[in-house]
Design a protein around this motif. Sequence first.
Motif, mmCIF file in Angstrom:
data_model
loop_
_atom_site.group_PDB
_atom_site.id
_atom_site.type_symbol
_atom_site.label_atom_id
_atom_site.label_comp_id
_atom_site.label_asym_id
_atom_site.label_seq_id
_atom_site.Cartn_x
_atom_site.Cartn_y
_atom_site.Cartn_z
ATOM 1 N N GLY A 207 26.296 43.321 27.029
ATOM 2 C CA GLY A 207 27.499 44.140 26.951
ATOM 3 C C GLY A 207 27.562 45.301 27.921
ATOM 4 N N GLU A 208 26.457 45.558 28.630
ATOM 5 C CA GLU A 208 26.472 46.646 29.612
ATOM 6 C C GLU A 208 27.338 46.225 30.807
ATOM 7 N N PRO A 209 28.273 47.072 31.214
ATOM 8 C CA PRO A 209 29.091 46.684 32.368
ATOM 9 C C PRO A 209 28.320 46.830 33.679
ATOM 10 N N VAL A 210 28.757 46.094 34.652
ATOM 11 C CA VAL A 210 28.342 46.326 36.027
ATOM 12 C C VAL A 210 29.428 47.198 36.632
ATOM 13 N N ILE A 211 29.022 48.269 37.287
ATOM 14 C CA ILE A 211 29.957 49.206 37.896
ATOM 15 C C ILE A 211 29.881 49.035 39.406
ATOM 16 N N VAL A 212 31.029 48.770 40.008
ATOM 17 C CA VAL A 212 31.094 48.551 41.446
ATOM 18 C C VAL A 212 32.041 49.580 42.041
ATOM 19 N N GLU A 213 31.479 50.483 42.845
ATOM 20 C CA GLU A 213 32.298 51.418 43.606
ATOM 21 C C GLU A 213 32.431 50.837 45.001
ATOM 22 N N TYR A 214 33.658 50.726 45.474
ATOM 23 C CA TYR A 214 33.882 50.100 46.778
ATOM 24 C C TYR A 214 35.144 50.660 47.411
ATOM 25 N N SER A 215 35.345 50.288 48.647
ATOM 26 C CA SER A 215 36.540 50.729 49.345
ATOM 27 C C SER A 215 37.142 49.533 50.078
ATOM 28 N N CYS A 216 38.406 49.674 50.379
ATOM 29 C CA CYS A 216 39.113 48.673 51.167
ATOM 30 C C CYS A 216 39.790 49.413 52.309
ATOM 31 N N GLU A 217 39.417 49.052 53.510
ATOM 32 C CA GLU A 217 40.048 49.650 54.681
ATOM 33 C C GLU A 217 40.946 48.608 55.314
ATOM 34 N N GLY A 218 42.177 49.012 55.620
ATOM 35 C CA GLY A 218 43.077 48.063 56.246
ATOM 36 C C GLY A 218 44.403 48.700 56.607
ATOM 37 N N THR A 219 45.215 47.900 57.267
ATOM 38 C CA THR A 219 46.553 48.281 57.695
ATOM 39 C C THR A 219 47.551 47.615 56.762
ATOM 40 N N GLN A 220 48.551 48.347 56.347
ATOM 41 C CA GLN A 220 49.559 47.769 55.478
ATOM 42 C C GLN A 220 50.502 46.916 56.312
ATOM 43 N N GLY A 221 50.199 45.644 56.434
ATOM 44 C CA GLY A 221 51.002 44.736 57.241
ATOM 45 C C GLY A 221 52.118 44.055 56.482
ATOM 46 N N PHE B 86 30.703 40.594 31.476
ATOM 47 C CA PHE B 86 30.416 39.173 31.645
ATOM 48 C C PHE B 86 30.278 38.444 30.323
ATOM 49 N N LYS B 87 30.627 37.173 30.361
ATOM 50 C CA LYS B 87 30.372 36.255 29.255
ATOM 51 C C LYS B 87 30.037 34.907 29.886
ATOM 52 N N ASP B 88 28.919 34.338 29.463
ATOM 53 C CA ASP B 88 28.486 33.037 29.987
ATOM 54 C C ASP B 88 28.417 33.023 31.512
ATOM 55 N N ASP B 89 27.832 34.081 32.063
ATOM 56 C CA ASP B 89 27.617 34.208 33.514
ATOM 57 C C ASP B 89 28.896 34.214 34.348
ATOM 58 N N ARG B 90 29.989 34.633 33.756
ATOM 59 C CA ARG B 90 31.259 34.737 34.467
ATOM 60 C C ARG B 90 31.880 36.085 34.137
ATOM 61 N N ILE B 91 32.709 36.590 35.059
ATOM 62 C CA ILE B 91 33.435 37.827 34.799
ATOM 63 C C ILE B 91 34.481 37.532 33.730
ATOM 64 N N ALA B 92 34.347 38.209 32.582
ATOM 65 C CA ALA B 92 35.288 38.026 31.477
ATOM 66 C C ALA B 92 36.317 39.151 31.439
ATOM 67 N N MET B 93 35.904 40.331 31.900
ATOM 68 C CA MET B 93 36.806 41.488 31.940
ATOM 69 C C MET B 93 36.530 42.303 33.191
ATOM 70 N N CYS B 94 37.591 42.764 33.810
ATOM 71 C CA CYS B 94 37.482 43.668 34.946
ATOM 72 C C CYS B 94 38.521 44.758 34.751
ATOM 73 N N THR B 95 38.041 45.993 34.709
ATOM 74 C CA THR B 95 38.934 47.145 34.677
ATOM 75 C C THR B 95 38.763 47.835 36.018
ATOM 76 N N THR B 96 39.856 47.962 36.760
ATOM 77 C CA THR B 96 39.772 48.530 38.103
ATOM 78 C C THR B 96 40.600 49.812 38.191
#
Length: 153
Positions: free
Chosen positions: A80-94, A117-127
Motif C-alpha cells: 500500500g505504500e505509494p511510489v512518488i515520482v517527481e518529474y518535469s516535462c519540457e516542451g513547446t506548446q505546438g 499498485f495492485k498485481d504489479d500494475r499501476i492501479a491508481m495515479c494521482t498527479t
Amino acid sequence: MPMTGCVSHEDIQEWYKAWNRRDWNAVASLLSNSVRVEDVALGHVLQGISEYLRYARIWAGVFRDGKLKIDRLSGSGNHGEPVIVEYSCEGTQGGQWGIFAPSPSKTLIRFCDLLRFKDDRIAMCTTYGDYYRALQDLGHLSVAGTDKKLEAA
C-alpha cells in the motif's frame, strides 16, 4: 481496498521513457485494466486504460516535443505504500491546450505522481502539475503588478 504489488524503480523509469517514445502499448502494459488516474489541478478523473491513453495522446499532441524527466523517485509500492515520482516535462506548446492556442514558447511543467499498485500494475495515479507557471511561460497568463521572482525583504 489495499493496494499491493512489487514493481521496481527501473520498471517505473521505463514507463516514463515509453511515454517519451509515445509507445502507448508499453505505457498500457504497466496499467491495471481498471486504473484510476486523477489530475488534481485540472479536476480530471480517468477510469481505465483506454481513457488514460486518450488523455495521454491529447497531452502528447499539445506538447509534441515534450519529454518527461524524472527528478526523484521514492517509495517501494509494496503493502500500500505509494511510489512518488517527481518529474518535469519540457516542451513547446505546438497544439491547442484547452482554450489556449499554440505558442512558440517553451515551458517546463513540474509534476508529482503518487502511484499505487495492485498485481504489479499501476492501479491508481494521482498527479499534481504546476500548470500556472506553464501558462505564464507560454504567454497565456500574466499577472499585472507582480514580479515572477521573489525578492528578499
